[in-house]
Design a protein around this motif. Structure first.
Motif, short mmCIF file in Angstrom:
data_model
loop_
_atom_site.label_atom_id
_atom_site.label_comp_id
_atom_site.label_asym_id
_atom_site.label_seq_id
_atom_site.Cartn_x
_atom_site.Cartn_y
_atom_site.Cartn_z
N LEU A 1 0.66 -1.14 0.38
CA LEU A 1 -0.21 0.00 0.14
C LEU A 1 0.78 1.27 0.04
CD1 LEU A 1 -2.50 -1.48 2.67
CD2 LEU A 1 -3.24 -0.66 0.49
N THR A 2 1.56 1.34 0.14
CA THR A 2 2.88 2.41 0.19
C THR A 2 3.70 2.55 -0.58
OG1 THR A 2 4.36 1.22 1.84
CG2 THR A 2 2.74 2.51 2.74
N GLN B 1 -5.36 4.03 2.71
CA GLN B 1 -4.94 2.74 3.04
C GLN B 1 -5.08 1.26 4.13
OE1 GLN B 1 -0.88 5.10 3.16
NE2 GLN B 1 -0.08 4.29 1.56
#
Lengths: 821, 163, 295
Positions: A39-40, B96
């Motif tokens: 996700l990063t 996220q």
């Protein structure tokens, strides 16, 4: 219609004696350990890695023709371009390489690059190695190739024709494999039948199409005479043996490293292996490390796909719907070559060919043809969608012919729970299931009576509404022996027998007590690291976040075997057990050390909350201390115990044997079950198929992580719907690819995919210690035929061809219908 | 007028994920390759290089665009943002967090592009409908999830941001 | 998939840009949004020797209403229009067509004028401007500015009336007029795909209900947007019952292609169906507009 986890009947088997202090991690919807990095932007995919200094970049020249002889190949102008290091051609490949082994008796010759003839549009003809990919592509344009076109062979039925030009001269025919089988009293079944239902079924070619393409980074290390290759290859690692044989090197000189993250595969990336060989050779010839990242155009024309299949099927039935026997004449098209593991597509479902039904007799003729199309291979559902398209369409046609409700025909033939373990006529041994309960649950979730009533009232208004059903057995954990059934017994007997589904896992505890698990399951998004941590945490009395799981695989340092890798949904039934067993070995050692330190019996030690504890509670020592003793102070260990904590477990399901003398094979380790119900409406003006409702009920055995299980179901559904309504690798009559970009190969998007209702009737498998069955492929197998059944019902049609794109459906509705290509 | 010959290079300076970058680029270098190479922004994923899959989506001067359909040389003086601007592992952006909670990613290859699209879109459309998000996502291909959890995660995040 | 090499120019004025086109002619390609050009270059289907990047021309992104038209400058992005309620309100047909143009992410970069210049026969914006009877402003250094009526601009597949030293500097979309109704209908394989068939329709009603103009265009059925000859239906009061006949007339002389996305007869049937839907909606919206006038 909101997606819901409609029912939770999954039960979690206790792994060890119940202990109230022990957290039960297996079966919990633990959030994924993989996600924070992904996700990063910190995923480590193949093209993110720089394993070798001063690497060069490869680009591949590909055939613009479907079928042609190469009459001229001049690479000098390309070599003269500044920045170009080397150009590798078929001549280099045939000089350095042996053809890949092929698992059928006619052995069509297959190299990773065309030698003197091209057999499909996109086949590699030369490889340029240059300073960067831009220059490499410039150089491709400077290679001068002369082609003498040959007559293309495109469709299966063309290839069956005796006068089609053989692709492989040495074989002499485009029918490269032909075997017949019979199980049970087939003649008796057909003699006793009251009705026969006969039909031809055509299944299209489509593909998994992950968003990350193939990638290979190879370095030939001259002094060691070793190839080190990083690639997003996920097995089966039996293919490592094939690569080493092709390269003509001892297998310990081919080191393959698989990155921790793979950007999806669904099977297709197993077919990166010819490119591993090709780029490895390119590195050797160019004398530099070489990176090749496949582009999307290459991927669509030259990676891999499912097989297209034509089946002539005949069912012997009684008037009440009982199916007595089947005749199946199946022809698979593996494209230009028979690239291993093909012809597995024909045989993966072999033992399971009678599906979820009590069909005592079946005769099968299996043929394989070569055509000028992209070679085939693993593709989510592999072989299942083709098989069930025939079987489940046939069941629908039986019901139609007999004037019965299809549900009644299904109920009459569907296996009952008291029949398990069920020995299917062709050899599969179904472990467990309650198919009728699953069917009833699906009918209930879909509110079947209301569905039927809704269909009738819609039809009264002139609308085209249809209901489709499919009941499929979802095999998982392939038996490595099943492919050898492609060879007749006498040929089979000349090589060593193969069986099993072996997987391995390694667990280490370091001097400060930290736990690391090393997998050889090469995941591509299925959350293996998360589930492995759940299993190990449960066994060692830890929390999952304390367990570090490595997904990188290195054939020189990881524990692996021929079945290792990620395919045939084998993580849950097989790999998870290897992980558990490795954890048990570690737990055994920890408990033995603790028992020795505490002065209590081994049985009186438990691992809970990060510590070893004696049963009476008088002794509690942290795991760190216990494990530390094995590193820091071996003299304190019980007599004879090895220092260190580093345990590997290999696991295979012992029931899996090679094919027997009567060609029976238990092709998979365990067998799940899926029942799907769909309601569709066809727009008569446009031909668009609207999926109004879709219910899928699964038996996935013990659920290890329900969040991940439902994720797999949704993903399988999306692939199945793509195959049903959108996707086809289409060629024109000259063998020219017509679906060569993502604009022409239409993958469904969020706007096209309906929300589904998921239900569970999970029956743990007695054949595998954790009770878990694979779950990733069932809907990829079921959805194409379920949608086909629903559309056939809506249109009143007998013959349905996928994909049911609007114009094809619309053409079916026209009075003077012509088949849309 | 600026000019760069096909064999030459031009020095561009821009801001990538909040950092100043100065680099010499040839005219044909795609922005996607520039970000992944010299800028080491490996969260920019390349899936098709013809603008369909959406994996390389980044924000250029506030707009979500395909990095494979821009030339690096065009971004001289621009502000380019990749998934790195959202959050870090122990301080994730609500999008996220919701992606993880909803299991809206599996292999994660399409995810960074979707996150950038969604973040940018929600700035303009703080109260989207489900249909809006499905249309937004029609510009991204995902082969793992079947999209439903992604739509749910984005709707969740929009709601969280509105609170 | 990497573009072949090219010389790159980034002019800072229109005159510079035009001088480059005059100098390089066929060899040069104008790069605006790049959403069609760059994919073609990446696949090396297009390999211009010279790229003239117009993205830094000043004031070229202007969108303004003037003289009953919406004028869209050469660098106005498709999404810029979507973000301007005033513009969408001025040209309702454009408002309906834009969501079908690619995806939000490509509309952020793709320009309106670039789509017109690209002249894909299935594209929405060329169809819309033809039906609205708009015009395209072309400029060259040698001959200055000329306006080309949309009906004359599109010539064939990816072919326009533009000379190779000319650039599209703007487009003019006639704004909503009193008594007019508009509708855009499209059928595509997936959301955001190029249309298999698209229909744009504009109908003008007199206050007495007589249709003074019926304009209907079809996309995806020919080598360029096809404007159906429907003058026979002008000057009549049209009812819902007339619409099937008009739709049939609209497709009477088309000869659609057969390809992967559908046969000629399928396209013809789709076109008839979409035409009828578009006529229905355009007529209804014209009636509403007339009612508004009456009040």
């Amino acid at each position: 219609m909101e997606a819901s986890r409609a029912s939770e009947t999954a039960t979690v088997l206790p792994l060890t004696a119940p202990n109230p202090a022990r957290r039960t991690w297996v079966g919990a919807a633990t959030l994924r350990a993989e996600d924070p990095a992904l996700l990063t932007g910190e995923g480590r995919f193949i093209d993110d890695l720089s394993p070798f200094p001063s690497e060069h970049h490869a680009a591949i020249l590909r055939s613009p023709y479907a079928h042609a002889r190469i009459t001229r190949l001049d690479v000098k102008p390309a070599l003269a371009l500044e920045g170009v290091t080397a150009v590798i051609t078929g001549a280099d490949v045939s000089a350095a390489c042996k053809p890949f082994p092929v698992g059928i008796e006619t052995r069509p010759v297959f190299y990773p690059c065309a030698i003197d003839r091209v057999r499909y549009m996109g086949e590699p003809v030369a490889v340029v190695v240059a300073e960067d990919r831009y220059i490499a592509e410039d150089a491709l344009e400077l290679i001068d190739v002369g082609y003498d076109p040959l007559a293309p062979v495109v469709e299966i039925e063309d290839a069956l024709h005796a006068d089609s030009l053989p692709l492989h001269e040495a074989v002499g025919s485009n029918v490269v494999h032909d075997r017949s089988f019979a199980y049970g009293d087939v003649d008796g079944a057909f003699a006793n039948a009251e009705e026969f239902v006969e039909a031809k079924f055509v299944f299209p070619k489509y593909a998994s199409t992950p968003i990350e393409t193939y990638g290979v980074i190879a370095h030939y290390q001259r002094a060691a005479d070793t190839y080190v290759v990083h690639a997003n290859f996920h097995g089966p690692f039996i293919l490592h043996s094939l690569m080493a044989q092709a390269l003509q090197i001892p297998s310990n000189r081919l080191r393959i490293v698989v990155p921790p993250d793979i950007g999806g595969s669904y099977g297709i990336k197993s077919a990166v292996y010819p490119y591993i060989v090709l780029i490895a050779l390119a590195s050797k010839i160019a004398g530099v490390p070489v990176r090749w990242i496949e582009d999307r155009i290459e991927h669509l024309c030259a990676s891999s796909s499912s097989t297209d299949r034509v089946t002539w099927a005949r069912a012997a039935v009684l008037k009440d719907g009982t199916i007595l026997g089947l005749h199946l004449d199946q022809v698979d098209n593996t494209g230009a070559y028979v690239r291993a593991p093909e012809p597995a597509c024909l045989y993966r479902m072999h033992g399971t060919v009678t599906g979820a039904y009590r069909i005592p007799a079946v005769a099968i003729r299996n043929r394989l043809v070569s055509t000028n199309k992209l070679p085939t291979g693993l593709n989510r559902g592999y072989g299942g969608q083709e098989q069930y398209f025939t079987l489940e369409r046939l069941v629908a046609l039986v019901a139609k012919r007999l004037g019965l409700d299809v549900i009644e025909v299904v109920r009459r033939n569907l296996l009952r729970k008291e029949e398990f373990p069920y020995h299917a006529p062709a050899g599969s041994v179904y472990d467990s299931g309650d198919y009728h309960a699953a069917l009833e649950h699906a009918l209930e979730l879909a509110d079947y009576p209301a569905l039927m009533a809704g269909r009738e009232s819609a039809r009264a208004e002139g609308r085209l509404v249809g209901i489709g059903i499919g009941c499929i057995v979802e095999p998982s954990g392939s038996n490595m022996g099943y492919i050898s059934i492609a060879l007749p017994k006498d040929l089979r007997d000349r090589s060593l027998p193969k069986s099993g589904c072996t997987e391995a896992a390694t667990i280490a505890i370091d001097p400060l007590g930290a736990v690391t698990v090393r997998l050889s399951t090469t995941p591509q998004g299925q959350g293996h690291r998360t589930v492995a941590a759940q299993i190990v945490a449960q066994e060692l009395g830890l929390e999952p976040k304390q367990v570090e799981v490595l997904a990188e695989l290195d054939t020189q340092t990881s524990a692996w075997s021929i079945a290792s890798g990620s395919y045939s949904s084998r993580f849950a039934p097989v790999a998870a057990v290897a992980i558990r067993n490795a954890a048990r070995k570690v737990a055994y050692k920890l408990k033995a050390i603790a028992a020795h330190q505490f002065g209590v019996a081994f049985e009186d030690v438990d691992l809970v909350e990060g510590a070893a504890r004696s049963a009476d509670g008088t002794h509690v020592t942290s795991l760190k201390r216990i494990a530390g003793a094995a590193h820091w102070n071996p003299s304190s260990l019980p007599d004879g115990m090895e220092p260190g904590i580093y345990e590997t477990a290999y696991y295979s399901i012992g029931l899996l044997r090679p094919p027997d003398d009567d060609d029976r094979v238990d092709s998979s380790a365990v067998y799940g079950f899926v029942v799907d119900l769909a309601l569709v409406e066809v727009d008569s003006r446009t031909g668009r198929v609207d999926v109004k409702q879709y219910v899928t009920v699964h038996d996935s055995g013990t659920v290890l992580n329900p969040m991940i299980v439902d994720g797999q179901i949704r993903g399988g559904f999306a692939h199945g719907l793509g195959g049903a309504l959108f996707e086809e690798i289409a060629y024109d009559e000259n063998g020219t690819l017509r679906s060569g970009t993502l604009a022409d190969y239409p993958i469904p998007t969020a706007s096209e995919l309906p929300t589904i209702v998921i239900g569970h009737v999970d029956v743990p498998s007695p054949f595998t210690p954790l009770g878990a069955k694979g779950v990733g492929e069932g809907n990829a197998m079921s959805v194409p035929v379920v949608i086909a059944n629903a559309v056939a019902d809506a249109l009143g049609a007998n013959e349905v061809r996928l994909p049911l794109v609007p114009h094809r459906v619309w053409e079916m509705l026209q009075p003077n219908a012509v088949e849309a290509r | 007028m600026s000019y760069c010959s096909k064999d030459g290079r031009t020095t561009i300076s821009l801001e990538v994920d909040g950092k100043r970058v100065k680099a010499a680029v040839s005219p044909r270098l795609l922005l996607s390759d520039f970000l992944r190479g010299p800028c080491a922004a490996k969260g920019v994923h390349v899936g098709c290089e013809h603008g369909v899959c959406g994996a390389c989506t980044v924000r250029v001067d506030g707009q979500a665009v395909r990095a494979c359909l821009m030339l690096a040389i065009q971004t001289d003086g621009s502000r380019v943002e990749t998934v790195k601007v959202l959050g870090i592992a122990d301080a994730m952006h609500p999008l996220q967090e919701r992606f993880q909670a909803r299991h809206a990613l599996q292999c994660g290859f399409c995810t960074p592009g979707i996150l950038i699209s969604a973040q940018t879109y929600l700035r303009e459309h703080p109260a989207p409908t489900r249909r809006d998000i499905e249309e937004l996502l029609s510009g991204h291909l995902c082969r793992c999830t079947g999209y439903t959890p992604i739509v749910d995660a984005i709707l969740d995040a929009a709601e969280l941001e509105r609170r | 998939m990497k573009p072949a090499p090219f010389d790159y120019y980034c002019p800072r004025s229109l005159d510079e840009a035009l001088a480059l086109l005059a100098q390089y002619g066929d060899e040069a390609k104008v790069l605006a949004g790049g959403q069609s050009l760059v994919p073609a270059m990446n696949m090396r289907l297009a390999r211009p020797g010279v790229i003239v990047d117009v993205n830094r021309l000043p004031e070229a992104a202007v969108i303004e209403r003037c003289d009953g038209s919406l004028r869209v400058g050469m660098l106005a992005r498709q999404a810029d229009l979507e973000r301007m309620p005033v513009a969408l309100d001025a040209v309702p047909l454009l408002a309906q067509a834009l969501p079908h143009v690619g995806h939000w992410q490509t509309r952020n970069r793709g320009t309106v004028c670039g789509s017109l210049a690209h002249a894909d026969p299935s594209a929405e914006l060329p169809l819309a401007i033809v039906v609205l009877d708009g015009a395209i402003e072309a400029r060259s250094s040698a001959r200055g500015t000329r306006w080309i009526a949309a009906g004359q601009f599109f010539e064939s597949y990816f072919q326009t009336a533009l000379q190779n030293d000319e650039i599209v500097v703007g487009a003019s979309f006639p704004a909503r007029r009193e008594g007019w109704g508009y509708a855009f209908e499209e059928f595509a394989g997936r959301h955001g795909d190029f249309a298999i068939v698209a229909v744009a329709c504009a109908v003008a009603l007199e206050p007495n209900g007589v249709a003074s103009e019926v304009r209907l265009g079809l996309g995806g059925v020919a080598d360029k947007p096809h404007l159906a000859p429907l003058t026979a239906y002008c000057g009549r009061v049209l009812s819902q019952r007339d619409l099937p006949e008009i739709a049939n007339a609209a497709v009477a002389d088309i000869e659609p292609p057969s390809d992967l996305r559908g046969s000629a007869r399928y396209r013809r049937a789709l076109a008839t169906n979409l035409a009828q839907r578009a006529l229905t909606r355009a007529l209804a919206s014209a009636r509403t507009a007339c009612d508004g006038l009456a009040q």
